[in-house]
Motif scaffolding. Structure first.
Motif, PDB file in Angstrom:
ATOM      1  N   GLN A 191       0.830  -1.201   0.000  1.00 50.25           N
ATOM      2  CA  GLN A 191       0.000   0.000   0.000  1.00 50.25           C
ATOM      3  C   GLN A 191       0.870   1.259   0.000  1.00 50.25           C
ATOM      4  O   GLN A 191       1.975   1.261   0.558  1.00 50.25           O
ATOM      5  CB  GLN A 191      -0.921   0.012   1.216  1.00 50.25           C
ATOM      6  N   TYR A 192       0.329   2.301  -0.628  1.00 48.01           N
ATOM      7  CA  TYR A 192       1.046   3.575  -0.717  1.00 48.01           C
ATOM      8  C   TYR A 192       0.085   4.709  -0.379  1.00 48.01           C
ATOM      9  O   TYR A 192      -1.121   4.640  -0.663  1.00 48.01           O
ATOM     10  CB  TYR A 192       1.613   3.794  -2.126  1.00 48.01           C
ATOM     11  N   VAL A 194      -1.189   8.345  -1.195  1.00 49.18           N
ATOM     12  CA  VAL A 194      -1.261   9.165  -2.402  1.00 49.18           C
ATOM     13  C   VAL A 194      -1.162  10.635  -1.999  1.00 49.18           C
ATOM     14  O   VAL A 194      -1.860  11.099  -1.092  1.00 49.18           O
ATOM     15  CB  VAL A 194      -2.570   8.904  -3.163  1.00 49.18           C
ATOM     16  N   SER A 208      -2.995   0.413  -3.390  1.00 51.78           N
ATOM     17  CA  SER A 208      -1.847  -0.226  -4.038  1.00 51.78           C
ATOM     18  C   SER A 208      -1.510   0.508  -5.327  1.00 51.78           C
ATOM     19  O   SER A 208      -2.325   1.277  -5.857  1.00 51.78           O
ATOM     20  CB  SER A 208      -2.166  -1.703  -4.333  1.00 51.78           C
ATOM     21  N   ARG A 209      -0.307   0.262  -5.854  1.00 53.30           N
ATOM     22  CA  ARG A 209       0.115   0.945  -7.072  1.00 53.30           C
ATOM     23  C   ARG A 209      -0.821   0.598  -8.235  1.00 53.30           C
ATOM     24  O   ARG A 209      -1.234   1.475  -9.005  1.00 53.30           O
ATOM     25  CB  ARG A 209       1.557   0.561  -7.412  1.00 53.30           C
ATOM     26  N   ILE A 213      -3.252   3.223 -10.393  1.00 51.28           N
ATOM     27  CA  ILE A 213      -3.212   3.344 -11.855  1.00 51.28           C
ATOM     28  C   ILE A 213      -4.582   3.021 -12.448  1.00 51.28           C
ATOM     29  O   ILE A 213      -5.036   3.684 -13.391  1.00 51.28           O
ATOM     30  CB  ILE A 213      -2.122   2.419 -12.427  1.00 51.28           C
ATOM     31  N   PRO A 255       2.188   5.058 -15.567  1.00 45.53           N
ATOM     32  CA  PRO A 255       2.793   4.477 -14.362  1.00 45.53           C
ATOM     33  C   PRO A 255       3.910   5.339 -13.777  1.00 45.53           C
ATOM     34  O   PRO A 255       3.997   5.500 -12.546  1.00 45.53           O
ATOM     35  CB  PRO A 255       3.328   3.122 -14.853  1.00 45.53           C
ATOM     36  N   VAL A 258       2.349   8.313 -11.996  1.00 47.76           N
ATOM     37  CA  VAL A 258       1.720   7.950 -10.727  1.00 47.76           C
ATOM     38  C   VAL A 258       2.769   7.725  -9.650  1.00 47.76           C
ATOM     39  O   VAL A 258       2.574   8.090  -8.479  1.00 47.76           O
ATOM     40  CB  VAL A 258       0.830   6.697 -10.921  1.00 47.76           C
ATOM     41  N   ASN A 259       3.901   7.124 -10.005  1.00 46.68           N
ATOM     42  CA  ASN A 259       4.953   6.854  -9.028  1.00 46.68           C
ATOM     43  C   ASN A 259       5.464   8.123  -8.356  1.00 46.68           C
ATOM     44  O   ASN A 259       5.917   8.085  -7.203  1.00 46.68           O
ATOM     45  CB  ASN A 259       6.118   6.120  -9.695  1.00 46.68           C
ATOM     46  N   LEU A 262       3.436   8.850  -5.106  1.00 49.32           N
ATOM     47  CA  LEU A 262       3.290   7.791  -4.108  1.00 49.32           C
ATOM     48  C   LEU A 262       4.298   7.987  -2.983  1.00 49.32           C
ATOM     49  O   LEU A 262       5.458   8.309  -3.219  1.00 49.32           O
ATOM     50  CB  LEU A 262       3.493   6.418  -4.753  1.00 49.32           C
TER      51      LEU A 262
END
Length: 410
Positions: A191-192, A194, A208-209, A213, A255, A258-259, A262
């Motif tokens: 889990q991350y 945001v 989760s990533r 996404i 992706p 989004v990273n 996070l």
């Protein structure tokens, strides 16, 4: 003859009824019912194959679920003044530690069982230590009296460790102590947190990533932000423009984008107070924490379903083979019926037609005919000696082999 053997080994798959037979009044109703069953079987096969792909995809992604981790905190005391009385100071042994005022903090945790779970689906619950990455216990005490041991940390090591149901912290002292417990959870999938810039747009704070996404892609589809000319390009609206840093990005850049937003998730923080001067509570304090983990129960059920599906598929394949053989037998019987009916109606004309057909077949086998110079004359075909020549038997065998091979391929 290798072609004939290959044709015999070839699996028969045609299960249809001959059209001429299906149009007969005495077989019309049964033929219609049979064709309806074949159509239903096709739809059912398509549905089963689609579900099979979905199940395989679910197994590849490891199904997850949210479980409840119940955390218990309790403490015990020993050697306190209210326990030993006025004479307690006289019985203190500083070498062995006996009689010195002390307390022990116990941290335990266990997963709650799922409601309405069948007994055969239950699995051994995971230990508490396997559900956390790291745990820190901070003690708020007077540093002049207790300068050391006020921060205790348990990290999960890279090597395999013995799973534990809980931890115990023992310290000396008779003063009230405030405890701050910090727990970093071990979750599946990871889990991350945001960042607020993106989280406010998507309406999520922690996920989760893959989930983030997917939420991003859902937002793009709902608002129609995919370029109609170049489907690989994503256009930015007023909310995504600060995040994209421009008017749009390419699909494969999502992706990476989004990273950037996070962050590690916030730990679970729990506060607890220890007062050695009072009798400890009889019952421990409890907190419920949501943990995302692999759904082993669902995975086991899916595996059982897949295994039973394989057994059912084997049985269905045998039944399909039997139906195909019966259908082929029906085709053969229909051909024989037509042959005998034609012979019964006009035997003389049938024999003449049949002989003419065999003659044409023989000419085809020999590679000759009227268009190729008529190397075999009609007079020779009328003589019985002609059919006793050494090459005739081989020619007939080759012709029959080709005919059977072509029928098997149909």
């Amino acid at each position: 003859m290798d072609g004939v053997k290959a044709a015999k080994r070839r699996k028969i798959t045609d299960k249809s009824v001959p059209n001429a037979l299906a149009q007969l009044p005495e077989f019309a109703e049964d033929s219609h019912m049979y064709q309806s069953l074949l159509e239903m079987e096709k739809r059912l096969d398509w549905t089963m194959n689609r579900k099979k792909v979905e199940v395989q995809d679910a197994l590849a992604r490891n199904p997850t679920t949210a479980r409840t981790l119940r955390l218990f905190l309790s403490h015990t005391v020993s050697g306190q003044l209210w326990q030993t009385g006025e004479a307690g100071a006289e019985g203190v042994n500083f070498e062995t530690g006996q009689g010195i005022p002390a307390w022990s903090l116990k941290v335990e945790g266990r997963l709650l069982e799922l409601p309405n779970q069948r007994a055969r689906d239950r699995v051994s619950p995971r230990k508490f230590s396997t559900l956390i990455k790291r745990m820190i216990v901070e003690l708020d005490r007077d540093p002049t009296l207790y300068p050391d041991g006020n921060v205790i940390e348990w990290p999960r090591g890279p090597t395999v460790q013995q799973p534990l149901d809980g931890f115990t912290v023992r310290r000396t002292g008779d003063q009230p102590t405030k405890v701050r417990l910090i727990i970093y959870l071990e979750q599946t999938p990871e889990q991350y947190k945001v960042a607020s810039d993106l989280g406010n747009v998507l309406g999520i704070k922690e996920e989760s990533r893959i989930g983030i996404i997917q939420a991003m892609w859902n937002y793009i589809k709902i608002h129609g932000l995919q370029d109609k000319t170049d489907r690989r390009r994503i256009r930015a609206d007023d909310y995504l423009r600060p995040i994209f840093g421009g008017e749009g990005i390419m699909f494969h850049q999502l992706p990476e984008l989004v990273n950037r937003y996070l962050m590690p998730p916030d730990p679970v923080v729990i506060y607890y107070t220890i007062n050695p001067a009072q009798i400890p509570p009889e019952r421990p304090s409890a907190w419920d924490i949501e943990v995302k983990m692999e759904d082993t129960s669902l995975k086991n059920r899916i595996m059982v379903t897949v295994q039973s599906s394989k057994d059912s598929t084997s049985d269905l394949t045998k039944l399909d083979d039997e139906i195909a053989l019966l259908s082929q037998s029906l085709h053969n019987s229909h051909t024989k019926r037509q042959f005998l009916q034609s012979f019964a109606r006009d035997p003389a004309n049938f024999i003449q037609t049949w002989l003419a057909s065999q003659s044409r077949d023989l000419e085809s086998v020999l590679g000759s005919g009227p268009s190729e110079g008529a190397t075999i004359r009609a007079e020779e075909l009328r003589r019985s000696d002609f059919f006793r020549l050494p090459w005739v038997e081989e020619a007939v065998a080759v012709h029959e082999g080709l005919r059977l091979a072509s029928r098997g391929m149909q």
